[in-house]
Scaffold this active site. Structure first.
Site, PDB file in Angstrom:
ATOM      1  N   ASN A  80      44.019  17.326  30.736  1.00  0.00           N
ATOM      2  CA  ASN A  80      45.199  16.993  31.530  1.00  0.00           C
ATOM      3  C   ASN A  80      46.399  16.813  30.610  1.00  0.00           C
ATOM      4  O   ASN A  80      46.602  15.762  30.020  1.00  0.00           O
ATOM      5  CB  ASN A  80      44.939  15.706  32.323  1.00  0.00           C
ATOM      6  CG  ASN A  80      46.039  15.438  33.351  1.00  0.00           C
ATOM      7  OD1 ASN A  80      47.020  16.183  33.431  1.00  0.00           O
ATOM      8  ND2 ASN A  80      45.871  14.377  34.124  1.00  0.00           N
ATOM      9  N   GLY A 101      42.910  16.948  37.657  1.00  0.00           N
ATOM     10  CA  GLY A 101      44.209  16.855  36.989  1.00  0.00           C
ATOM     11  C   GLY A 101      44.385  17.720  35.758  1.00  0.00           C
ATOM     12  O   GLY A 101      45.464  17.755  35.166  1.00  0.00           O
ATOM     13  N   ASP A 136      45.128  21.018  33.485  1.00  0.00           N
ATOM     14  CA  ASP A 136      46.227  21.956  33.734  1.00  0.00           C
ATOM     15  C   ASP A 136      46.465  22.887  32.535  1.00  0.00           C
ATOM     16  O   ASP A 136      45.799  22.773  31.501  1.00  0.00           O
ATOM     17  CB  ASP A 136      47.504  21.194  34.097  1.00  0.00           C
ATOM     18  CG  ASP A 136      47.778  20.056  33.129  1.00  0.00           C
ATOM     19  OD1 ASP A 136      47.558  20.248  31.917  1.00  0.00           O
ATOM     20  OD2 ASP A 136      48.192  18.969  33.576  1.00  0.00           O
ATOM     21  N   ASP A 174      36.416  39.073  39.753  1.00  0.00           N
ATOM     22  CA  ASP A 174      35.480  38.197  40.444  1.00  0.00           C
ATOM     23  C   ASP A 174      34.702  38.972  41.508  1.00  0.00           C
ATOM     24  O   ASP A 174      35.221  39.918  42.096  1.00  0.00           O
ATOM     25  CB  ASP A 174      36.295  37.078  41.113  1.00  0.00           C
ATOM     26  CG  ASP A 174      35.415  36.072  41.814  1.00  0.00           C
ATOM     27  OD1 ASP A 174      34.572  35.460  41.135  1.00  0.00           O
ATOM     28  OD2 ASP A 174      35.562  35.916  43.043  1.00  0.00           O
ATOM     29  N   GLU A 194      32.389  41.036  37.468  1.00  0.00           N
ATOM     30  CA  GLU A 194      31.267  40.097  37.612  1.00  0.00           C
ATOM     31  C   GLU A 194      30.153  40.786  38.383  1.00  0.00           C
ATOM     32  O   GLU A 194      30.327  41.140  39.541  1.00  0.00           O
ATOM     33  CB  GLU A 194      31.714  38.837  38.370  1.00  0.00           C
ATOM     34  CG  GLU A 194      30.596  37.831  38.531  1.00  0.00           C
ATOM     35  CD  GLU A 194      30.878  36.781  39.605  1.00  0.00           C
ATOM     36  OE1 GLU A 194      30.234  35.713  39.551  1.00  0.00           O
ATOM     37  OE2 GLU A 194      31.712  37.006  40.500  1.00  0.00           O
ATOM     38  N   ASP A 236      49.461  16.066  38.748  1.00  0.00           N
ATOM     39  CA  ASP A 236      48.087  15.897  39.233  1.00  0.00           C
ATOM     40  C   ASP A 236      48.010  15.997  40.755  1.00  0.00           C
ATOM     41  O   ASP A 236      47.052  16.518  41.310  1.00  0.00           O
ATOM     42  CB  ASP A 236      47.511  14.552  38.772  1.00  0.00           C
ATOM     43  CG  ASP A 236      47.322  14.504  37.259  1.00  0.00           C
ATOM     44  OD1 ASP A 236      47.616  15.525  36.587  1.00  0.00           O
ATOM     45  OD2 ASP A 236      46.887  13.457  36.753  1.00  0.00           O
TER      46      ASP A 236
HETATM   47 CA   LIG Z   1      47.823  17.420  35.332  1.00  0.00          CA
END
Ligand SMILES: [Ca+2]
Ligand SMILES: [Ca+2]
Length: 581
Positions: free
Chosen positions: A103, A129, A131, A296, A325, A109
């Protein structure tokens, strides 16, 4: 760009928007076609951007009766650095779940207005949270480890009421998820990586989007999605795609069934859907300087569409590496989805790489965990690699010990540090592109039951964490052992032409010992994997066709020199990596 045609999807809250006339006046931009969509809120606009066009802002004017509305549409300069340089067997990829790594910006967040307002690090399915800033903050750590490319789980907005943490339920393709940062910060991550000669891999999702995507909530055309009389999930059974005895109903459920009730299946046969997805791919690579492309749920897409989509990227960025994938069971099945050596099959893929689930599920885990047998233990790894003849280029296969869906390797090997190190040594020396999942280098644990348990926070990624495993002081002895082992081999690999681009020769495993070589004209690397609990003795004479005139092997991890004129003793549960001299 080579492809200079763009299809713009314009959307309004006005239900009669599609009745508007459209005008634009910009030097070098031609308006080719205006198509009102079935849903009155959408208009499709085809334009060509000729080489005369200069960067600037085109102003589109929408007019209905006396009402007029102007919309700015930026025309940007090309990315000054040619993107799409490719992520190859010379690289070492590190896979990160951005919400769970670090974070770096507590102010993002929670974002007011988004549907998911969870923020709870004790719950595996809530947001934590982490990032993009947290990733930027730890690029030194990754570079020190020997990582050369970073693959993030999808970064675009997932404005879903729950389970928004994984990123695979996009709701806006053109906005980076605000809880991870913003478009500028994602671009900065690319820049920071490139400054270090590292690369960025983007995780692309074409098969589905989040249920709350605007174009699901208000479909531009009736056939935008694959819809069924009653909810129909994909079977997750890929066999009907290539089985010569397939049932049409089975095939349709596999490809057109929904991945989950929260992730509607896109109808890639609709040309507007197809263009939307292809253009987003091209835009992402150009805008953020993406080097490698991971797709994906590759096998659930319309495969003819995937060929077109891949080709669009290859046309624009000839060196870009795309790996799909392919979570399937069997080498031949996996090879069906990538460029292969099969003749006379109804479908030929143009994909140049895959995530190699076979060396994972029928390979390295068996090698370190199972007793040696005719088709068991390390023989399984040997057999799986011996089937590489089906691939056009197995050096494009991405190898891994674990990922965001699979049980973490340290747990799979019963928290045995020796087995764990064997896995890492194999990962970094086998043919193909090695990929490590965040935290595997510091022994993060967890069984995928459910998947949230393999997506825990990297300890030290949050300001008040008890331990900081990003630093040697914060790691215990075993964790430092795993970290240093990874770092030594990964950094050796950086300068090893034999491993990065050389050939491979493997010998039939005997008595639980598997010996393989990586070699080119300048270097020979010998890897001896002893899967037995006890030490074993290897006679280098058996390998003289490849050892040739070399007389010494310098062990990469310890620096010890070993004579190849004598028999070599290999400790139990160990991989010895020797740089031959
Ligand atoms: Ca954050
Ligand atoms: Ca599908």
């Amino acid at each position: 760009m080579k492809n200079n045609k763009v299809q713009i999807l314009a959307r309004s809250t006005d239900a009669a928007f599609s009745k508007n006339t459209v005008n634009v006046n910009y030097p070098g931009l031609t308006l080719d076609k205006v198509t009102p969509m079935e849903n009155g809120k959408y208009i499709s606009i085809d334009v060509t951007i000729t080489s005369e066009a200069k960067p600037g802002t085109a102003i589109f004017e929408f007019k209905s009766g006396k009402k007029s509305q102007k919309v700015n549409w930026p025309i940007k300069a090309r990315n000054p650095r040619t993107p799409g340089v490719g992520v190859t067997s010379e690289d070492f990829i590190y896979l990160i779940m951005p919400d769970r790594f670090s974070n770096g910006d507590p102010t993002n967040d929670k974002i007011a207005g988004l549907k998911d307002q969870t923020l709870h690090r004790d719950s595996i399915f809530h947001r934590h949270g982490g990032d993009i800033q947290g990733i930027i903050n730890h690029l030194d750590y990754l570079q020190d480890l020997g990582v050369t490319a970073v693959w993030l789980m999808p970064v675009f907005q997932n404005d879903m009421p729950n389970r928004s943490e994984h990123g695979y339920a996009m709701t806006n393709h053109y906005v980076v998820e605000p809880r991870l940062g913003n478009n500028d910060l994602y671009k900065k991550l690319g820049d920071e990586l490139h400054k270090r000669n590292m690369k960025l891999v983007q995780d692309a999702v074409y098969n589905h989007v989040g249920l709350y995507h605007f174009f699901v909530q208000e479909k531009p055309t009736k056939d935008w999605l694959h819809e069924w009389p009653a909810y129909t999930n994909t079977t997750y059974k890929d066999q009907p795609l290539m089985d010569r005895y397939y049932s049409g109903a089975d095939r349709k459920r596999m490809s057109d069934g929904w991945f989950t009730p929260m992730m509607p299946d896109l109808n890639q046969n609709n040309p507007y859907v197809a263009n939307f997805l292809i253009q987003h791919a091209l835009w992402s690579v150009e805008e953020f300087g993406v080097d490698g492309w991971r797709v994906d749920t590759y096998i659930y897409n319309d495969l003819e569409f995937m060929n077109r989509c891949n080709q669009a990227l290859y046309n624009e960025y000839p060196n870009i590496s795309i790996f799909g994938e392919t979570w399937v069971h069997g080498v031949t099945t996996q090879a069906y989805f990538v460029k292969n050596n099969f003749n006379n099959i109804p479908f030929k893929s143009n994909l140049n790489g895959i995530t190699d689930f076979q060396t994972n599920m029928y390979g390295i885990g068996n090698a370190v965990n199972e007793p040696f047998g005719w088709t068991n233990g390390v023989n399984k790894l040997y057999q799986t690699l011996a089937a590489d003849f089906v691939y056009e280029n197995p050096m494009n296969n991405v190898n891994f010990l674990d990922n965001h869906d699979m049980s973490r390797f340290y747990s799979v090997v019963g928290e045995d540090i020796n087995k764990h190190k064997m896995g890492i040594a194999w990962l970094l020396t086998c043919r193909g592109i090695p990929q490590m999942y965040y935290g595997t280098e510091v022994l993060m644990k967890g069984f995928s039951n459910p998947d949230g348990w393999v997506r825990l926070d990297f300890p030290g990624g949050w300001a008040n964490d008890k331990a900081n495993k990003f630093t040697a002081a914060g790691r215990n002895e075993k964790e430092n052992d795993a970290f240093e082992w990874t770092k030594k081999i990964a950094n050796f690999r950086k300068n090893s032409s034999a491993i990065k681009t050389g050939k491979m020769m493997q010998f039939v495993p005997e008595d639980g010992v598997y010996v393989y070589f990586r070699y080119d004209d300048n270097q020979t690397v010998m890897c001896i994997m002893n899967t037995n609990e006890k030490s074993s003795i290897v006679d280098p004479l058996r390998f003289s066709e490849i050892i040739k005139t070399n007389t010494l092997g310098k062990e990469v991890t310890t620096g010890t020199s070993i004579s190849l004129k004598d028999k070599v003793t290999i400790p139990g549960r160990y991989v010895m990596v020797l740089d031959l001299k």
